[in-house]
Scaffold this active site. Structure first.
Site, PDB file in Angstrom:
ATOM      1  N   SER A  64       0.836  -1.126   0.103  1.00 45.18           N
ATOM      2  CA  SER A  64       0.053  -0.026  -0.184  1.00 45.18           C
ATOM      3  C   SER A  64       0.807   1.199   0.010  1.00 45.18           C
ATOM      4  O   SER A  64       0.681   2.312  -0.831  1.00 45.18           O
ATOM      5  CB  SER A  64      -0.869   0.023   1.159  1.00 45.18           C
ATOM      6  N   ALA A 157      -4.727   0.187  -2.543  1.00 42.87           N
ATOM      7  CA  ALA A 157      -4.104   0.515  -1.382  1.00 42.87           C
ATOM      8  C   ALA A 157      -4.978   0.722  -0.182  1.00 42.87           C
ATOM      9  O   ALA A 157      -6.226   1.153  -0.577  1.00 42.87           O
ATOM     10  CB  ALA A 157      -3.318   1.621  -1.478  1.00 42.87           C
ATOM     11  N   LYS A 158      -4.738   0.202   0.798  1.00 44.61           N
ATOM     12  CA  LYS A 158      -5.364   0.394   2.067  1.00 44.61           C
ATOM     13  C   LYS A 158      -4.896   1.633   2.591  1.00 44.61           C
ATOM     14  O   LYS A 158      -4.097   1.834   3.571  1.00 44.61           O
ATOM     15  CB  LYS A 158      -5.421  -0.556   3.089  1.00 44.61           C
ATOM     16  N   ALA A 159      -5.545   2.852   2.012  1.00 41.72           N
ATOM     17  CA  ALA A 159      -4.876   4.024   2.129  1.00 41.72           C
ATOM     18  C   ALA A 159      -5.802   5.007   2.917  1.00 41.72           C
ATOM     19  O   ALA A 159      -7.274   4.869   2.815  1.00 41.72           O
ATOM     20  CB  ALA A 159      -4.894   4.971   0.771  1.00 41.72           C
ATOM     21  N   TYR A 163     -10.757   6.473   3.009  1.00 39.28           N
ATOM     22  CA  TYR A 163     -11.797   5.888   3.865  1.00 39.28           C
ATOM     23  C   TYR A 163     -12.557   7.444   4.225  1.00 39.28           C
ATOM     24  O   TYR A 163     -13.449   7.281   5.359  1.00 39.28           O
ATOM     25  CB  TYR A 163     -11.066   5.517   5.328  1.00 39.28           C
TER      26      TYR A 163
END
Length: 299
Positions: A64, A157-159, A163
């Site tokens: 990520s 990506a767990k950006a 969120y």
């Protein structure tokens, strides 16, 4: 009982290479990650002193960061060891683990050139996310926000920045009396909920959206492996909201949600049944196994 604020707790947090007192784990207010969302994170769960699929989470964290054009200055082994150390330092055998990496405060501009990369890892007790409703089924509303196309954002990506959409949708859902919200993608197809992948039982088979604009979640892949080991057919496809009328069961999967039944999405009603219960029980058993046993089951 009132919840403890996250900035005022006893315990330790791993920050840039060493454990520090919880209250001293701070960053500068002009950090690039705070202003421009240049941060990546993971959500992990520990069961019986083992962090479930830790190496997979660590690898996704590193990847990520690379998708956001930065390299985390620690190896996979160092990050895994730090995660385990945080768990021990806080006296936890079961709990939630949160690694986060971000760009620092050397420069505050849209360009992130020259900023340092920081990494912190925290852990705290966290019981079942949806509590007793896991098998009873939660109520899910409809989000007004949609997931962007892969050409518009680094969706793999767990950006942290991505969120914002989920946070807005989740807050509105809770204000309206729901536990979560179903999010569509830019095409108007079913994507996920605000923090979990979703599955439907249609004509006895499992159907789940193709993860082309959302994370191919680690729990998602785990549940698919468990389903196939049970002889269940898993269909990954584009799901139109109208398809929900044909579904008899629905459930969410994710590190926080684990496997949680859904009994309502907007006008659609579902009855938590045998498939949901089987996968929930199998998952609950699997997370208690040592890592080498887990590796034999999941792909």
């Amino acid at each position: 009982m009132a919840l403890l604020p996250f900035d005022d707790r006893d315990g330790s947090i791993w920050l840039d290479g060493s454990l520090v007192p919880w209250r001293d784990a701070r960053l500068h207010v002009l950090s690039h990650g705070l202003h421009y969302g240049s941060a990546v994170f993971e959500g992990e769960r520990a069961y019986a002193s083992n962090i479930f699929r830790l190496r997979d989470h660590t690898r996704r964290l590193i990847n990520s960061g690379r998708l956001l054009s930065f390299d985390i200055p620690f190896t996979e082994d160092q990050i895994d060891a730090a995660s385990a150390a945080v768990l021990r330092a806080n006296g936890l055998t079961d709990g939630y683990v949160r690694p986060i990496a971000w760009r620092g405060s050397e420069q505050l501009a849209v360009s992130a050139t020259g900023t340092s990369i920081h990494l912190a890892i925290a852990a705290w007790p966290w019981p079942s996310y949806f509590g007793t409703e896991r098998m009873q089924g939660i109520r899910v509303g409809q989000a007004e926000w949609r997931r962007p196309p892969p050409e518009a954002a680094p969706v793999k990506a767990k950006a942290s920045g991505l969120y914002v959409i989920a946070s807005l949708a989740k807050m509105k859902a809770e204000q309206e009396g729901y536990s979560d919200a179903l999010m569509l993608d830019w095409r108007g197809l079913v994507a996920e909920t605000t923090g979990a992948n979703i599955f439907f039982v249609i004509d006895g088979d499992l159907h789940t959206p193709v993860p082309d604009c959302v994370l191919d979640g680690i729990t998602r892949r785990t549940v698919i492996s468990l389903a196939r080991r049970n002889g269940m057919k898993v269909v990954e496809r584009q799901i139109d909201p109208s398809d929900l009328a044909s579904a008899t069961e629905a459930f969410l999967v994710g590190t926080a949600a684990e496997v949680t039944a859904v009994r309502e999405i907007g006008p659609h009603r579902f009855t938590p049944g045998a498939i949901t219960e089987t996968l929930m029980k199998d998952y609950d058993r699997l997370v208690l196994q040592p890592p080498e046993a887990v590796a034999k089951v999941v792909t």
